[in-house]
Design a protein around this motif. Structure first.
Motif, mmCIF file in Angstrom:
data_model
loop_
_atom_site.group_PDB
_atom_site.id
_atom_site.type_symbol
_atom_site.label_atom_id
_atom_site.label_comp_id
_atom_site.label_asym_id
_atom_site.label_seq_id
_atom_site.Cartn_x
_atom_site.Cartn_y
_atom_site.Cartn_z
ATOM 1 N N MET A 1 -1.288 3.105 4.018
ATOM 2 C CA MET A 1 -0.500 2.636 5.145
ATOM 3 C C MET A 1 -1.269 1.512 5.842
ATOM 4 O O MET A 1 -2.485 1.613 6.047
ATOM 5 C CB MET A 1 -0.240 3.798 6.116
ATOM 6 N N ARG A 2 -0.554 0.434 6.198
ATOM 7 C CA ARG A 2 -1.164 -0.696 6.890
ATOM 8 C C ARG A 2 -0.212 -1.169 7.982
ATOM 9 O O ARG A 2 1.015 -1.178 7.815
ATOM 10 C CB ARG A 2 -1.460 -1.844 5.928
ATOM 11 N N VAL A 3 -0.794 -1.600 9.114
ATOM 12 C CA VAL A 3 -0.031 -2.027 10.270
ATOM 13 C C VAL A 3 -0.569 -3.370 10.742
ATOM 14 O O VAL A 3 -1.784 -3.594 10.770
ATOM 15 C CB VAL A 3 -0.135 -1.005 11.421
ATOM 16 N N GLY A 4 0.327 -4.282 11.106
ATOM 17 C CA GLY A 4 -0.075 -5.582 11.606
ATOM 18 C C GLY A 4 1.115 -6.331 12.159
ATOM 19 O O GLY A 4 2.232 -5.790 12.273
ATOM 20 N N PRO A 5 0.925 -7.604 12.496
ATOM 21 C CA PRO A 5 2.035 -8.396 13.036
ATOM 22 C C PRO A 5 3.241 -8.453 12.103
ATOM 23 O O PRO A 5 4.374 -8.615 12.560
ATOM 24 C CB PRO A 5 1.403 -9.785 13.213
ATOM 25 N N ALA A 6 3.016 -8.337 10.800
ATOM 26 C CA ALA A 6 4.129 -8.383 9.849
ATOM 27 C C ALA A 6 4.931 -7.094 9.823
ATOM 28 O O ALA A 6 6.022 -7.054 9.225
ATOM 29 C CB ALA A 6 3.610 -8.702 8.448
ATOM 30 N N GLY A 7 4.402 -6.016 10.430
ATOM 31 C CA GLY A 7 5.137 -4.759 10.462
ATOM 32 C C GLY A 7 4.298 -3.578 10.022
ATOM 33 O O GLY A 7 3.066 -3.642 9.961
ATOM 34 N N VAL A 8 4.974 -2.478 9.722
ATOM 35 C CA VAL A 8 4.350 -1.234 9.256
ATOM 36 C C VAL A 8 4.767 -1.031 7.803
ATOM 37 O O VAL A 8 5.961 -1.043 7.477
ATOM 38 C CB VAL A 8 4.795 -0.028 10.107
ATOM 39 N N PHE A 9 3.764 -0.823 6.925
ATOM 40 C CA PHE A 9 4.030 -0.678 5.491
ATOM 41 C C PHE A 9 3.237 0.514 4.963
ATOM 42 O O PHE A 9 2.106 0.750 5.376
ATOM 43 C CB PHE A 9 3.630 -1.948 4.734
ATOM 44 N N TRP A 10 3.843 1.236 4.024
ATOM 45 C CA TRP A 10 3.135 2.362 3.426
ATOM 46 C C TRP A 10 3.643 2.590 2.008
ATOM 47 O O TRP A 10 4.713 2.112 1.622
ATOM 48 C CB TRP A 10 3.293 3.623 4.269
ATOM 49 N N LEU A 11 2.855 3.327 1.232
ATOM 50 C CA LEU A 11 3.223 3.670 -0.134
ATOM 51 C C LEU A 11 3.783 5.082 -0.158
ATOM 52 O O LEU A 11 3.272 5.979 0.517
ATOM 53 C CB LEU A 11 2.004 3.573 -1.058
ATOM 54 N N GLN A 12 4.823 5.279 -0.958
ATOM 55 C CA GLN A 12 5.500 6.582 -1.003
ATOM 56 C C GLN A 12 5.896 6.900 -2.437
ATOM 57 O O GLN A 12 6.449 6.052 -3.137
ATOM 58 C CB GLN A 12 6.720 6.552 -0.081
#
Length: 603
Positions: A1-12
């Protein structure tokens, strides 16, 4: 999971296909971003980790089928290849993992260089620009492993972890630090050695402060590290005698985090349970967060909020956001309650020992095998589950397979035997040279205690495990007569053969576990002890397994047949070392249930 100005993203993971996809939040709603047939996974060191990072341009991922880096459009998910162009033969024989954003430059990664036959030749720490230009920052020798690249916030420094085979990273590793030129190249790299040999992991920066977890005082505790002259200064940041991380089987773990203003967030483990703690300032009193959850991974901070992947004992893994100003917790994705009734774990502690675990009692109203609703077996049958690794651990988190067993009338014990992580260095190192003996003794003592306490039926005891846990289950069946049967999922049966075929990462692990005197290995090899098995074994094996190859399982079953003992081998043509498809997982449960019920009907 990574968070930054581009948004919140994670692997599932998609359980129906076994594919890992990239997900994001779209106006607060979770949606898959990567294409349905696009699989994301790193295979660095065989176990991967760090297959996702986030830059100002959006997410970067490792594509599973090629091992190469690609950028995905943050809205459409359209992939753009970065490495592995057809004109670059070196990249085509490489694979990547441990990705982290390199401020203002691109991405940092660990690269494995492969031979034509797929053997790992060496590893390097590399910087990759947006246009695919790759620069080797640190080239390791043939025996070196690298991980955890951590650039400072201003991009002027880089820290990383390095260890030399045959050591595993949880045995002994070293923190390295270097300045960076304007081009990004490293200048004057140096090792920062703790006062005693140790395992170090997860370097991170908070402003100009470099922090790392080290176990040189017996626990993975956080330290601030400064380079001073020819040496270094290590300042303990938490006197809590607890592990603040777990065994680094994968790259890019994050269990501690510096916050603006000198505060911090950390996970600490207590008898297997993960707790999340926060201090808003260096001298502020710490307080516990999210106490409804029992494990935390991938800590991230962004704009006044703390993010984490959080697990609990009664619902699926959650992506959580904690507003540190309002002290409010929000579940952004996941967190579903798949069962109306969940059996919660009860702490288990082995008398007069540090060994602990989690006991899940059978559902009283279940149709108990061998009994009925009106006349259930009392006490119920027990399944002892042995975790893999063996340098890993069992956690009090929702496991649907465990819930299945409880609903079918079995009690379950998840045991953290000696050699497990999460209980300090001495406990973790206790298994050195004694695998197949020490943890088996803990398993036998645990079931004996449950029988004495009236929580397990003495004639209805079973043991099961995966990989290293399967090895322990087989050794227990060969060394004691208390278990009525065992289930081994891709379990180790022939350590000598495994050592000859294992991957680079674990090339010296078995020498540490069993001892360097290989003449003694046969006496702790299940395939040589088939004549001593005290009950039947059900084997599950993936035909694509490159760690415990299928021939190893078949040889064990054949040896048992020659000795007059019953066994059965169930294979899956599309599975490797770990079953990822929903159909495979369901088949394992169905066949195991029939196996256990048949064993009880025969006694």
């Amino acid at each position: 999971m990574r968070v930054g100005p581009a948004g919140v993203f994670w692997l599932q993971l998609a359980p129906d296909t076994g594919a890992v996809r990239l997900w994001t939040l779209d106006q607060g709603v979770a949606r898959p971003l990567s294409p349905p047939d696009y699989r994301i996974r790193s295979r660095i060191n065989g176990y991967g980790g760090g297959a996702l990072c986030l830059t100002a341009d959006g997410p970067w991922v490792v594509r599973e089928d090629t091992g190469q880096l690609e950028r995905l459009h943050p809205r459409s998910g359209e992939p753009v290849p970065v490495t592995g162009s057809r004109g670059n033969a070196t990249s085509e024989r490489s694979r990547y993992g441990g990705l982290v954003a390199d401020p203002g430059r691109g991405v940092l990664a660990v690269r494995e260089r492969l031979s034509v036959t797929g053997e790992v030749l060496d590893q390097a720490l590399v910087a990759i620009a947006t246009d695919g230009t790759e620069t080797v920052l640190r080239a390791g020798a043939a025996e070196d492993c690298l991980g955890a690249p951590a650039p400072s916030e201003d991009g002027r420094w880089l820290a990383w972890v390095q260890w030399r085979l045959p050591a595993m990273p949880w045995h002994q590793s070293t923190l390295w630090l270097a300045q960076r030129e304007a081009s990004g190249a490293l200048r004057s790299p140096r090792a920062l050695l703790p006062p005693r040999p140790a395992s170090v992991q997860q370097p991170s920066w908070s402003g100009h402060r470099l922090c790392v977890l080290s176990d040189h005082q017996g626990w993975w505790q956080p330290y601030r590290v400064r380079a001073i002259g020819e040496g270094s200064q290590w300042s303990l940041l938490s006197g809590l005698r607890a592990d603040h991380g777990n065994a680094p089987w994968q790259l890019a773990e994050q269990h501690h985090l510096g916050l603006p203003g000198g505060g911090w967030a950390r996970v600490s483990y207590h008898r297997g349970e993960g707790q999340l703690w926060l201090a808003s300032a260096p001298q502020a009193r710490r307080r516990r967060l999210a106490d409804g959850f029992t494990d935390f991974r991938c800590l991230q901070y962004h704009q006044g909020a703390l993010y984490a992947l959080a697990s609990s004992d009664h619902r699926l893994q959650s992506l959580i956001r904690i507003d540190l100003v309002r002290d409010q917790l929000e579940v952004l994705a996941g967190g579903e309650r798949p069962l109306t009734s969940v059996v919660r774990p009860q702490p288990f502690v082995l008398a007069d020992a540090e060994v602990c675990g989690f006991f899940y009692p059978a559902v009283a109203s279940a149709n108990h095998p061998g009994g009925s609703h009106r006349d259930p077996i009392t006490p119920p049958p027990l399944i002892l589950q042995v975790h893999g690794g063996p340098t890993s651990a069992a956690y009090p988190v929702l496991n649907l397979a465990t819930q299945f067993w409880c609903q079918q009338g079995f009690s379950v014990l998840d045991l953290n035997h000696r050699g497990s992580s999460g209980a300090g260095r001495a406990f973790r190192q206790a298994l050195a040279g004694r695998w197949g003996e020490l943890e088996v003794a803990d398993c036998l003592a645990a079931v004996a205690q449950l029988v004495r306490e009236g929580r397990a039926h003495p004639q209805r005891l079973f043991i099961q495990g995966r990989s290293a846990g399967g090895y322990t289950a087989l050794m227990a069946m060969a060394g004691a007569d208390c278990f009525r049967g065992a289930v081994s999922q891709f379990g180790v049966t022939d350590p000598r053969r495994l050592c000859a075929h294992t991957h680079r990462f674990e090339s010296g692990y078995l020498d540490w576990l069993l001892g360097e005197d290989r003449d003694r290995w046969p006496e702790r090899s299940p395939v040589n002890l088939a004549h001593r098995m005290t009950g039947p074994v059900l084997f599950f094996q993936g035909e694509l397994d490159e760690v415990v190859v299928p021939a190893q399982t078949r040889a064990m079953a054949a040896a048992m047949a020659r000795a007059g003992h019953d066994s059965e081998v169930v294979t899956f043509t599309d599975e490797g070392h770990g079953f990822r498809h929903r159909a495979s997982q369901a088949a394992v449960l169905r066949r195991s249930l029939a196996f256990y019920r048949n064993r009880m009907a025969a006694t």
